[in-house]
Design a protein around this motif. Structure first.
Motif, PDB file in Angstrom:
ATOM      1  N   ASP A 106       0.858  -1.185   0.000  1.00  0.00           N
ATOM      2  CA  ASP A 106       0.000   0.000   0.000  1.00  0.00           C
ATOM      3  C   ASP A 106       0.896   1.237   0.000  1.00  0.00           C
ATOM      4  N   CYS A 109       0.686   5.161   2.337  1.00  0.00           N
ATOM      5  CA  CYS A 109      -0.343   4.592   3.213  1.00  0.00           C
ATOM      6  C   CYS A 109      -0.831   5.556   4.283  1.00  0.00           C
ATOM      7  N   GLY A 112      -2.588   4.554   7.593  1.00  0.00           N
ATOM      8  CA  GLY A 112      -2.880   3.142   7.436  1.00  0.00           C
ATOM      9  C   GLY A 112      -4.335   2.739   7.359  1.00  0.00           C
ATOM     10  N   THR A 114      -6.556   2.483   4.820  1.00  0.00           N
ATOM     11  CA  THR A 114      -6.809   1.480   3.792  1.00  0.00           C
ATOM     12  C   THR A 114      -5.968   0.236   4.023  1.00  0.00           C
ATOM     13  N   THR A 115      -4.739   0.410   4.505  1.00  0.00           N
ATOM     14  CA  THR A 115      -3.850  -0.722   4.753  1.00  0.00           C
ATOM     15  C   THR A 115      -4.491  -1.704   5.713  1.00  0.00           C
ATOM     16  N   GLY A 129       2.796  -1.346   4.359  1.00  0.00           N
ATOM     17  CA  GLY A 129       2.389   0.032   4.128  1.00  0.00           C
ATOM     18  C   GLY A 129       3.622   0.912   4.042  1.00  0.00           C
ATOM     19  N   ASP A 131       5.256   4.883   3.369  1.00  0.00           N
ATOM     20  CA  ASP A 131       4.933   6.304   3.367  1.00  0.00           C
ATOM     21  C   ASP A 131       6.197   7.126   3.565  1.00  0.00           C
ATOM     22  N   ALA A 140      -0.032   4.833  12.197  1.00  0.00           N
ATOM     23  CA  ALA A 140      -0.528   3.631  11.537  1.00  0.00           C
ATOM     24  C   ALA A 140      -0.272   2.391  12.379  1.00  0.00           C
ATOM     25  N   TRP A 153       5.370  -1.748   8.369  1.00  0.00           N
ATOM     26  CA  TRP A 153       5.368  -0.337   7.978  1.00  0.00           C
ATOM     27  C   TRP A 153       6.767   0.054   7.542  1.00  0.00           C
TER      28      TRP A 153
END
Length: 295
Positions: A106, A109, A112, A114-115, A129, A131, A140, A153
């Motif tokens: 993702d 993200c 998070g 949607t993740t 995820g 970012d 997240a 992450w």
């Protein structure tokens, strides 16, 4: 870059939203975390923050997302600015998944949202995820931990993730492309193509480009430095230019869209791209199996 005070958000919407959110609760949450210490757990020295991201304000936040305020305020405000409902809009991306993913990436993200939904929908899949803001990743992980979800992450740039070729079945991005220059969106799609296995799927959830072009005033609601560039572009065409096939967009409650593409079996001779749009507001026929604001 100075924060604009003449946007519809600053003049009208922000005061309304501030009445709806628990600012004292947000402040207590913000004070409960050592943001620099926690963000250092994710921050990677090899990640170069691009100027289009660090030198712009997003949604009136000076410095964009590279601060803890953005991480704290993003979720409580976003729920009020994604009609008809944030979960419904994000669920549209999840419902559009056509593959049976073993590994999901993702991109952009954020906190998070949607993740987490992807992990819940595909509990056996490894979900990552990624970012540019380590502060968003702190938030997240806090959400994932509270939900009992194991998600990786990663601090990184969606244009150049540093991840291995052909190692993901599904690559997604929610509410990312309207915050990047068009050339960057294309670069992200090309990176997605590289990361996907043959037959893998890319899904992009963002604002409806047709609607944004037809209703110019929507582009002035928030402080979005790249929104007009996004509206004038075509995610479908960019997907085709990146090599994807079976490209199509699905309207999501008129103001959003989900665009899907598949990495073809033969990539040497990708056929000429012809855009195909689906205008109805549900996801039937889409091939499904089963998008910080400072108040």
């Amino acid at each position: 870059m100075a924060v604009r005070q003449d946007t519809i958000w600053e003049r009208f919407l922000s005061p309304v939203v501030r009445l709806l959110i628990d600012e004292d609760g947000l402040r207590r949450y913000a004070d409960s975390i050592d943001w620099e210490k926690e963000s250092d757990l994710y921050r990677r020295d090899d990640v170069i923050i691009p100027s289009y991201y660090s030198n712009q304000n997003f949604h009136g936040i000076a410095g964009g997302y590279l601060n803890s305020d953005a991480a704290v305020t993003y979720d409580p405000v976003t729920q009020y600015v994604l009609p008809p409902n944030e979960s419904i809009v994000r669920q549209a991306l999840v419902d559009a998944v056509q593959v049976k993913p073993r590994r999901i990436l993702d991109l952009g993200c954020g906190t998070g949202s949607t993740t987490l939904m992807l992990k819940q929908a595909f509990p056996d899949a490894e979900v990552i995820g990624l970012d540019l803001s380590p502060y968003m990743l702190v938030r997240a992980e806090d959400k994932a931990r509270n939900a009992g979800l194991e998600i990786v992450w990663r601090h990184g740039n969606a244009e150049k993730t540093g991840l291995s070729d052909a190692t993901f079945d599904l690559v997604t991005a929610s509410l990312l492309f309207h915050e990047t220059p068009d050339a960057v969106s294309l670069a992200i799609l090309r990176e997605s193509f590289r990361l996907l296995v043959t037959g893998g799927q890319v899904l992009i959830l963002d604002g409806n480009q047709k609607t944004l072009r037809q209703l110019e005033w929507l582009n002035d609601v928030f402080e979005e430095p790249y929104i007009r560039e996004y509206a004038a572009s075509s995610t479908e065409a960019n997907m085709g230019a990146a090599g994807f096939e079976a490209v199509r967009s699905q309207d999501v409650w008129w103001i959003n869209q989900v665009t899907s593409g598949i990495k073809p079996i033969a990539t040497e001779n990708v056929r000429q791209y012809t855009p195909t749009s689906v205008d109805n507001n549900d996801l039937e026929g889409f091939g499904s199996p089963a998008f910080g604001i400072m108040a």
